[in-house]
Structure formats: structure tokens, C-alpha cells
Design a protein around this motif. Structure first.
Motif, mmCIF file in Angstrom:
data_model
loop_
_atom_site.group_PDB
_atom_site.id
_atom_site.type_symbol
_atom_site.label_atom_id
_atom_site.label_comp_id
_atom_site.label_asym_id
_atom_site.label_seq_id
_atom_site.Cartn_x
_atom_site.Cartn_y
_atom_site.Cartn_z
ATOM 1 N N THR A 97 0.934 -1.255 0.205
ATOM 2 C CA THR A 97 0.068 0.010 0.059
ATOM 3 C C THR A 97 0.979 1.342 -0.042
ATOM 4 O O THR A 97 1.956 1.152 0.360
ATOM 5 N N PRO A 98 0.155 2.478 -0.416
ATOM 6 C CA PRO A 98 1.140 3.630 -0.214
ATOM 7 C C PRO A 98 1.686 3.801 1.185
ATOM 8 O O PRO A 98 2.788 4.382 1.263
ATOM 9 N N CYS A 99 1.086 3.647 2.213
ATOM 10 C CA CYS A 99 1.498 3.716 3.650
ATOM 11 C C CYS A 99 2.728 2.864 3.740
ATOM 12 O O CYS A 99 3.597 3.304 4.436
ATOM 13 N N GLU A 100 2.563 1.707 3.195
ATOM 14 C CA GLU A 100 3.520 0.493 3.708
ATOM 15 C C GLU A 100 4.934 0.964 3.140
ATOM 16 O O GLU A 100 5.827 0.962 3.390
ATOM 17 N N LYS A 101 4.678 1.562 1.622
ATOM 18 C CA LYS A 101 5.764 1.891 0.894
ATOM 19 C C LYS A 101 6.433 3.364 1.707
ATOM 20 O O LYS A 101 7.789 3.394 1.800
ATOM 21 N N ASP A 102 5.744 4.070 2.042
ATOM 22 C CA ASP A 102 6.213 5.242 2.871
ATOM 23 C C ASP A 102 7.051 4.776 4.220
ATOM 24 O O ASP A 102 8.155 5.435 4.619
ATOM 25 N N ILE A 103 6.140 3.775 4.900
ATOM 26 C CA ILE A 103 7.046 3.214 6.114
ATOM 27 C C ILE A 103 8.438 2.868 5.798
ATOM 28 O O ILE A 103 9.578 3.006 6.306
ATOM 29 N N ILE A 104 8.382 2.181 4.700
ATOM 30 C CA ILE A 104 9.801 1.225 4.350
ATOM 31 C C ILE A 104 10.469 2.153 3.865
ATOM 32 O O ILE A 104 11.940 2.262 4.303
ATOM 33 N N CYS A 105 10.321 3.300 3.062
ATOM 34 C CA CYS A 105 11.364 4.062 2.316
ATOM 35 C C CYS A 105 11.928 5.271 3.159
ATOM 36 O O CYS A 105 12.878 5.675 2.894
ATOM 37 N N LYS A 106 10.930 5.288 4.441
ATOM 38 C CA LYS A 106 11.397 6.578 5.271
ATOM 39 C C LYS A 106 11.867 6.201 6.613
ATOM 40 O O LYS A 106 11.670 7.292 7.509
ATOM 41 N N HIS A 107 11.907 4.974 6.790
ATOM 42 C CA HIS A 107 12.074 4.446 8.382
ATOM 43 C C HIS A 107 13.447 5.146 8.897
ATOM 44 O O HIS A 107 13.431 5.063 10.130
ATOM 45 N N MET A 108 14.454 5.406 8.123
ATOM 46 C CA MET A 108 15.548 5.702 8.726
ATOM 47 C C MET A 108 15.684 7.598 8.461
ATOM 48 O O MET A 108 16.663 7.951 8.720
ATOM 49 N N PHE A 109 14.512 7.944 8.544
ATOM 50 C CA PHE A 109 14.390 9.382 8.832
ATOM 51 C C PHE A 109 15.215 9.874 10.107
ATOM 52 O O PHE A 109 15.006 9.284 11.087
ATOM 53 N N PRO A 110 16.031 10.899 10.067
ATOM 54 C CA PRO A 110 16.227 11.948 9.101
ATOM 55 C C PRO A 110 17.324 11.568 7.996
ATOM 56 O O PRO A 110 17.683 12.152 7.113
ATOM 57 N N MET A 111 18.134 10.442 8.014
ATOM 58 C CA MET A 111 18.931 9.983 7.071
ATOM 59 C C MET A 111 18.515 9.962 5.606
ATOM 60 O O MET A 111 19.297 10.182 4.649
ATOM 61 N N THR A 112 17.227 9.817 5.479
ATOM 62 C CA THR A 112 16.524 9.379 4.280
ATOM 63 C C THR A 112 16.158 10.744 3.745
ATOM 64 O O THR A 112 15.818 10.999 2.551
ATOM 65 N N ILE A 113 16.184 11.911 4.440
ATOM 66 C CA ILE A 113 15.667 13.296 4.174
ATOM 67 C C ILE A 113 14.248 13.511 3.904
ATOM 68 O O ILE A 113 13.773 14.180 4.541
ATOM 69 N N ALA A 114 13.615 12.648 3.171
ATOM 70 C CA ALA A 114 12.332 12.977 2.819
ATOM 71 C C ALA A 114 11.516 12.608 4.070
ATOM 72 O O ALA A 114 11.541 11.960 4.777
ATOM 73 N N LEU A 115 10.564 13.717 4.049
ATOM 74 C CA LEU A 115 9.646 13.641 5.305
ATOM 75 C C LEU A 115 8.716 12.669 5.201
ATOM 76 O O LEU A 115 8.155 12.310 4.172
ATOM 77 N N PRO A 116 8.470 11.851 6.214
ATOM 78 C CA PRO A 116 7.177 11.029 6.547
ATOM 79 C C PRO A 116 5.976 11.633 6.139
ATOM 80 O O PRO A 116 5.635 12.573 6.428
ATOM 81 N N ARG A 117 5.366 10.811 5.186
ATOM 82 C CA ARG A 117 4.014 11.149 4.895
ATOM 83 C C ARG A 117 2.646 10.944 5.972
ATOM 84 O O ARG A 117 1.729 11.489 5.922
ATOM 85 N N TYR A 118 2.828 9.572 6.635
ATOM 86 C CA TYR A 118 2.037 9.096 7.551
ATOM 87 C C TYR A 118 2.369 8.802 8.879
ATOM 88 O O TYR A 118 3.604 8.722 9.239
ATOM 89 N N LYS A 119 1.590 8.836 9.672
ATOM 90 C CA LYS A 119 1.815 8.863 11.233
ATOM 91 C C LYS A 119 2.569 7.557 11.529
ATOM 92 O O LYS A 119 3.306 7.561 12.361
ATOM 93 N N GLU A 120 2.026 6.398 10.652
ATOM 94 C CA GLU A 120 2.335 5.156 11.054
ATOM 95 C C GLU A 120 4.144 5.087 10.579
ATOM 96 O O GLU A 120 4.856 4.449 11.160
#
Length: 191
Positions: A114-137
Motif C-alpha cells: 500500500t502507499p502507507c507501507e511504501k512510505d514506512i519502508i522508504c522513510k524508516h531511517m529519517f532523517p538520514m533519508t531526508i524525505a519527510l514521513p507522509r503517514y503517522k505510521e
């Protein structure tokens, strides 16, 4: 305090297990058992811990617990030994910033996300991944992943130090007893 989670533990939580059952028995996810993540914790075990605690926190706050559980199980599906990176500090830091993309690529090859799962996987290393999380999850996994990593790395080391200190204390007591024959004989009477 973190309790290490096993498949036996989570199989009793039917809701959680129903969310990840197809993942944990799949070939790519099982491959994570070959790689160490933190200390003596495999990548599979780390992901299972993150998945379960992510699920619990998301459920507690009325968030998408299914997405939290599934993405937690897949968030480190990068399938290589990151410890074999060259010993330069920058290369290991680069792994921290790049492995979410590799995990997402591997996960999306094998599973519908799902888009939420994608966001979680891609951004779980924030702030190292720079892109801001889109979802609270995603914010939840950022915190849960750091917590689990800390517990898997620091706690075993602290316990090892504690054991060494206890051993030294026991050796001192034994030396004191052995150097005092009367005390030794008195203790022997009570055996």
C-alpha cells in the motif's frame, strides 16, 4: 523494556499473525535469517521485533496497525550483510541512508504494498533519508526501529559487562576465603 519476540510468541496474537503470516514464510523474508543486523540479532528477528512493536503502538493510537506490522516486517529487506561494507565510517553511514530504498525494491518485487507501507519502508531511517514521513505510521516505525536497534545492541553489552563485574566480585570473595584458612574451614562446616 523490549522483550525479544519469536514466531511462537506472535502466533498467539491472531490479528497480528494474520497480517504477517504470508510474509514470514516467504523465501525473501526467510533469507533475512542469514544476515546479522544488530549484535547477535538477525535481520529477520530485528524485523519481527520492529513489526510487532510497530503493530502494538499503531493499534494503541488507532493508526493502521496492519500497515505498521507488514511494513515493519519488510523495512530491512535489503538482503546483504551491511557489516561487510568497507570499514570507512562514511560507507556504513551511507548504508543507513540507502538500505530503505533497497528494502523497498526487494519488497515491491514480491509483495503488493500500500502507499502507507511504501512510505514506512522508504522513510524508516529519517532523517538520514531526508524525505519527510507522509503517514503517522511512518513516524511510529522511525521511533520503534531506533528503540529496537538500541535494545538489540546496548542491552546485551550491558549484560555482558554486568556478568564480568559479578565474576570479578566472585573471584575476590573466593580469594579472600582461600587466603583465610579459618574462614574456609568455618564455611566448610556449613556445607
Amino acid at each position: 523494556m523490549l522483550k525479544y519476540i519469536t514466531l511462537d510468541d506472535v502466533s498467539t496474537d491472531s490479528e497480528f499473525f494474520s497480517y504477517i503470516q504470508d510474509l514470514v514464510f516467504s523465501e525473501p523474508v526467510l533469507q533475512m535469517k542469514q544476515y546479522m543486523q544488530h549484535g547477535t540479532t538477525t535481520t529477520f528477528d530485528h524485523c519481527l521485533n520492529v513489526s510487532y512493536y510497530n503493530y502494538l503502538v499503531c493499534k494503541k493510537f488507532g493508526l493502521n496497525a496492519k500497515a505498521g506490522a507488514r511494513a515493519g516486517m519488510l523495512h530491512d529487506l535489503f538482503l546483504y550483510d551491511w557489516h561487510s561494507y568497507p570499514l570507512k565510517k562514511w560507507d556504513r553511514l551511507r548504508h543507513g541512508a540507502t538500505h530503505p530504498k533497497r528494502a523497498y525494491e526487494n519488497a515491491s518485487k514480491h509483495f503488493d504494498l500500500t502507499p502507507c507501507e511504501k512510505d514506512i519502508i522508504c522513510k524508516h531511517m529519517f532523517p538520514m533519508t531526508i524525505a519527510l514521513p507522509r503517514y503517522k505510521e511512518t513516524v511510529v516505525i522511525i521511533l520503534v526501529d531506533k528503540y529496537c536497534g538500541l535494545m538489540e545492541t546496548i542491552i546485551p553489552r550491558l549484560l555482558a559487562i554486568k556478568n564480568v563485574l559479578q565474576l570479578k566480585r566472585h573471584k575476590r570473595v573466593i580469594n579472600q576465603i582461600e587466603s583465610n584458612p579459618q574462614l574456609y574451614l568455618e564455611l566448610k562446616k556449613h556445607d
